[in-house]
Scaffold this motif. Structure first.
Motif, PDB file in Angstrom:
ATOM      1  N   PRO A 152       0.829  -1.376   0.094  1.00 13.58           N
ATOM      2  CA  PRO A 152       0.015   0.019  -0.026  1.00 13.58           C
ATOM      3  C   PRO A 152       0.642   1.138  -0.048  1.00 13.58           C
ATOM      4  CG  PRO A 152      -0.069  -1.055   2.261  1.00 13.58           C
ATOM      5  CD  PRO A 152       0.602  -1.853   1.286  1.00 13.58           C
ATOM      6  N   THR A 183       1.342  -8.058   3.934  1.00 10.70           N
ATOM      7  CA  THR A 183       1.237  -6.627   3.863  1.00 10.70           C
ATOM      8  C   THR A 183       2.400  -6.174   5.211  1.00 10.70           C
ATOM      9  OG1 THR A 183      -0.519  -6.139   5.243  1.00 10.70           O
ATOM     10  CG2 THR A 183      -0.966  -5.933   2.806  1.00 10.70           C
ATOM     11  N   GLU A 204       1.322   2.787  -5.026  1.00  9.42           N
ATOM     12  CA  GLU A 204       1.501   1.356  -4.375  1.00  9.42           C
ATOM     13  C   GLU A 204       2.430   0.621  -5.355  1.00  9.42           C
ATOM     14  OE1 GLU A 204      -2.507   0.041  -5.294  1.00  9.42           O
ATOM     15  OE2 GLU A 204      -3.464   0.652  -3.353  1.00  9.42           O
ATOM     16  N   LYS A 240       2.633   9.339   2.760  1.00  9.75           N
ATOM     17  CA  LYS A 240       2.133   8.930   1.393  1.00  9.75           C
ATOM     18  C   LYS A 240       2.261   9.925   0.355  1.00  9.75           C
ATOM     19  CE  LYS A 240      -1.228   5.714   3.814  1.00  9.75           C
ATOM     20  NZ  LYS A 240      -2.654   5.733   3.600  1.00  9.75           N
TER      21      LYS A 240
END
Length: 970
Positions: free
Chosen positions: A209, A222, A237, A257
């Motif tokens: 992610p 993950t 991603e 992110k």
């Protein structure tokens, strides 16, 4: 099959008359045909068994038959070629006997994991990456690719294997050269930046992610993806390394992110008081400057005027209230200046002081501009005042009610008067030296700003205080008049004169202007001191103005409402006594078509044929409805009889009543009506079938129709003798129609109530025919016959023979003939013997007893053994001597076969007998070349002690010492 010299050769078929072991002339024999084999001595070829075939001729043994080749089948014996290829979905090994064989030694259904096209001998395995879990697959397309998440590395399998964790199994997509997807034959390692768990729904590699990355392959969860480090961000991603450094002015923590995070979990704008570069803290903010969120340098923003900023300032600090500063870049609170007199510095961070507002004064260092207001009763109208001497007294006629006024609060309130320096617009205090206003006295009014009260005008009476305008001076009360100004006592007003109405504000005892009063109008009465006219009550009236009282309404008239000026005439359908308010309606069942009636005697009963259904009817409402009759006083269109009017009601049975009927009308003769309420002659029904109606007005028929006669439906019979029953029919009592005589009966006379049974020997075919007919030839007619019955099969009559009464009078069919439907149809066929009673030309009965044939029993059948029967023969013919016929059905002497050698055949005997001792039977013809002559005696000097000699050579020479001097010696 034998020959004089031996058996027929292998690979050949020899038929009767063959003269060599390997014939080829097709008459005496031929080579064994394809698909068959012929051992030595064969006269019928033997078929190659199922699962084999033969294209060649002349096979001698079944082992020479060729097995059906792999992929083909041979389903029948005796095949010269294979039946065809094995069906798709099956495989056929060598020797298969079916196109769709069950699983066995030679073939079977295509197994799972394989496919079998048409003509398959060995099932083809589905390739690696595919599976097939259903038996009977027909082609390569039936092999199913392993679904996503599964693989198969072996061919010919019925199922796929789940993809292991850390790997992915994705089939290749179709291409222009490969129209279908291919299954996975081996799993692939999960790529860097992705994870491949075992329980993935579609087994697609799942990207790490956002906010994470991974440079390793084969991850399974993950949690194995690495968090993005501080100062860097991972913006998409499936990353194998971070996307880059975070933006200046932002602070990036772990797992960022975006380069400019604001979620306060992975990062945020650079916090106040510091500055940030490349996503990390760089230092504190410089003195004289401040650093807000997202600062990128130490001197991010200059400290504004009215504020001061020490080192590390997040937000500029304001100068305290009561001080001000007009310079930028201050570093300490000491840089702020105290506010000067006549001004105020209300807010923190003030740049310039503000002038003291009007109505107030401000000493030095003042924070609030309205802290020192001028007191009530004073005003102050200039800016910048610094002491209380600047406040001036409030002007006369006005009021100053609050602190800090720059002008009077307003005019003195309406209804009050105010002296100079007043503080209230509406005080009720009565102190002489008071600075408040005073309430306006009775009989006067005080508009806004008034110093002295003003008197109310004539026509008014003001008892209350505090009136504000002349319009508020109350008018003189109704019924009184006020002729002086400033009146404040009710006793000063006088009552209005009789015959007049005094409205509010009247200043005259006899007003006539209409606005303050007027003379009493017609329809009303007005006593002394009247404030409003009194309307005449209902039942009274007043026809002229100025009346003191109202008069009672006259009889024959009505006064239906109050304030009536002229009475109204009593309307039709009603009556009105004296003093009537509303007219009284005539009761239902009566009417009155005159106006002005004054008593109930004017209401008349409703006339005949009509009805009066409502109160107060001036005319009847209409005629009585059809189905009812009304003679007088009917109250509804569908009346019932009553004690007063007995002859009203529903139309009785046997009658009908059109609309408005005075009297019921009887149904005419020939009809009935069995229910009430008939409306027209159409409601009278025709007399029921089988009955007659002889008079008018009947509810039921007069009686049934007489025997020998009939009364049809819808004829309306008026007599029991309507129609005479015709011959060929019968009519019992109450008949609706003439009934035809039943089957097998007749009636020659008209007017009968029953029929006679038909006589034996005659038939009665149609009911309308009066007399019976004689039974025709070829038939018989018992008593009561409707249709002649044909003589049974196997019997007949002569063409001129009629009138038969029973079945046994039919004659048995004569010898050599067969009979059907009572007639001789022809001669019996050759090979059959018809002695008596034959029903067919090829009878199948028994002819064992040919001398005693009973009636009704077929004495006929196939020609018996030992005999022959030509066509139409009346008796069987014996087969001649030395011939035999062992089976039935011989048609001519040619069917009697020659007696075989060694045997003796007697005439007509179906059984052969061994040639007797002392004789021989060679079966050869006699000197006249006729059929064999029977047993021949052994010649002289020979003998035959046992039976069964077949030739003269079987007679042995007489032994020595014996005498054989005659023929036939035993």
């Amino acid at each position: 099959r034998t020959f004089p010299s031996g058996l027929c050769a292998e690979g050949y078929v020899c038929v009767e008359g063959a003269f060599e072991p390997s014939p080829s002339d097709s008459l005496t024999g031929f080579p064994c045909p394809p698909g068959y084999y012929c051992p030595r001595g064969t006269f019928v070829p033997k078929p190659c068994p199922k699962g084999t075939y033969s294209e060649q001729r002349g096979l001698a043994d079944s082992s020479q038959c060729q097995s059906c080749g792999p992929g083909f089948y041979c389903s029948e014996p005796g095949l010269s070629s294979v039946s065809g290829p094995c069906l798709a979905g099956y495989y056929c090994l060598e020797g298969s006997q079916s196109a769709s064989p069950a699983s066995g030694e030679f073939a079977g259904v295509c197994p799972v994991g394989h496919y079998c096209p048409k003509g398959t001998s060995v099932p083809t395995p589905c390739p690696a990456g595919f599976y097939q879990n259903d038996p009977g697959s027909k082609g390569r397309d039936d092999c199913k690719p392993c679904p996503p998440g599964w693989f198969q590395d072996l061919p010919g399998q019925k199922e796929c294997v789940p993809c292991p964790a850390g790997f992915h199994c994705q089939p290749l997509n179709p291409t222009p050269t490969r129209g279908t997807s291919l299954g996975v034959s081996s799993p692939l390692p999960c790529p860097a930046g992705y994870i491949c768990p075992r329980d993935s729904l579609d087994n697609q590699p799942i990207p790490c992610p956002k906010g994470t990355y991974s440079s390793s392959q084969g991850l399974i969860s993950t949690g194995q993806c690495l968090m993005c480090p501080a100062g860097q961000f991972c913006g998409s991603e499936g990353l194998v390394e971070p996307s880059g450094l975070c933006a200046a002015g932002f602070l990036c923590l772990m797992s960022a992110k975006v380069p400019n995070p604001t979620d306060n979990r992975t990062g945020s704008l650079c916090p106040p008081g510091i500055f940030c570069q490349q996503g990390l803290r760089a230092g504190d903010c410089q003195a004289g400057f401040y650093c807000d969120w997202g600062s990128t340098k130490a001197d991010q923003a200059l400290c504004p005027a009215g504020f001061f900023c020490p080192s590390g300032t997040r937000v500029p600090l304001a100068c305290p209230a009561g001080t001000f500063s007009s310079e930028m870049g201050n570093t300490h609170q000491d840089n702020c200046t105290i506010c000067i007199p006549g001004y105020y510095c209300q807010d923190e961070g003030t740049l310039q002081p503000v002038l003291c507002p009007v109505g107030h004064y401000c000493p030095a260092g003042q924070i609030l501009g309205q802290e020192f207001p001028c007191p009530p009763g004073t005003v102050q109208s200039r800016l910048g005042a610094s002491n209380p001497n600047a406040c001036s007294p409030c002007s006369a006629g006005m009021f100053c009610s609050q602190f800090g006024l720059s002008e009077p609060s307003g005019l003195c309130q309406e209804g009050y008067f105010c002296p100079a320096g007043s503080t209230s617009p509406n005080s009720t205090e009565n102190q002489v030296n008071s600075t408040n206003g005073h309430l306006c006295p009775s009989g006067h009014y005080c508009p806004s700003g008034t110093g002295h009260p003003l008197p109310c005008p004539i026509g008014s009476l003001a008892i209350s205080q505090g009136l504000k305008a002349p319009e508020e001076c109350p008018p003189c009360p109704p019924g009184l008049y006020c002729d002086s100004p400033a009146l404040s006592d009710l006793s000063s007003a006088l009552p209005c004169h009789a015959g007049y109405v005094c409205l509010r504000g009247s200043f005259s005892p006899t007003p006539s202007d209409g606005s303050r009063g007027y003379p009493c109008p017609a329809g009303y009465s007005c006593p002394v001191g009247t404030a409003s006219e009194v309307p005449c009550e209902a039942g009274t009236y007043s026809s002229v103005p100025g009346a003191a009282q109202c008069m009672v309404c006259l009889r024959g008239t009505m006064c239906p409402s109050s304030a009536t000026q002229e009475p109204s005439i009593c309307p039709a359908g009603h009556f009105c006594p004296a003093g009537t308010v509303l007219p009284q309606p005539c009761p239902i069942g009566t009417f009155n078509n005159q106006t002005g009636a004054h008593s109930p005697s004017a209401c008349l009963p409703c006339p005949s044929g009509v009805y009066c259904s409502s109160y107060g009817a001036s005319t009847p409402q209409g005629p009585c409805l059809q189905g009812y009759f009304c003679q007088s006083g009917a109250t509804v269109p569908t009346p019932e009889s009553s004690e007063i009017f007995l002859r009203n009601g529903p139309c009785p049975v046997g009658h009908y009543c059109p609309a408005g009927s005075l009297t019921p009308v009887p149904c005419p003769a020939g009809s009935i009506r069995n229910a009430t309420g008939g409306v027209s002659m159409q409601n009278c029904f025709a007399c029921p079938a089988g009955h007659y109606c002889s008079s008018d007005g009947l509810a039921i028929p007069s009686g049934p129709c007489s025997a020998g006669f009939y009364c049809p439906f819808d004829f309306s019979s008026t007599t029991p003798y309507a129609f005479l029953c015709p011959k060929g029919h019968f009519c019992p009592k109450g008949s609706a129609m003439a009934l035809p005589c039943p089957t097998g009966e007749y009636q020659p006379n008209p007017g009968s109530e029953n029929c006679f049974p038909c006589r034996p020997g005659f038939f009665c075919e149609e009911a309308i025919v009066g007399d019976p007919w004689p039974c025709p030839p070829h038939s018989f007619c018992p008593a009561g016959t409707m249709v002649p019955q044909p003589c049974p099969n196997g019997t007949y009559t002569h063409s001129n023979q009629s009138g038969l009464q029973e079945e046994k009078e039919c004659l048995p069919c004569p010898p050599g003939k067969f009979c059907r439907a009572g007639k001789i149809q022809g001669v019996c066929a050759a090979g059959y013997l018809c002695i008596s009673g034959s029903a067919g030309f090829t009878p199948q009965g028994s002819v064992s007893n040919m001398t005693h044939c009973q009636w009704g029993v077929q004495c006929a059948g196939p020609c018996p053994p030992g005999f022959y029967c030509p066509e139409g023969t009346e008796q069987a013919q014996l087969c001649p001597a030395n011939t035999v016929r062992s089976s039935a059905g011989a048609v001519s002497v040619k069917d009697c076969l020659p007696c075989p050698p060694q045997y003796w055949c007697k005439p007509g005997d179906p059984v052969i007998h061994l040639c007797p001792a002392g004789h021989y039977c060679d079966g050869l013809p006699g000197s006249d070349f006729s059929v064999g002559t029977g047993p021949r005696p052994c010649p002289m000097f020979t003998y035959r002690a046992s039976s069964g000699a077949g030739s003269k050579g079987d007679c042995l020479p007489c032994p020595p010492g014996s005498n054989c001097n005659s023929t036939g010696t035993m």
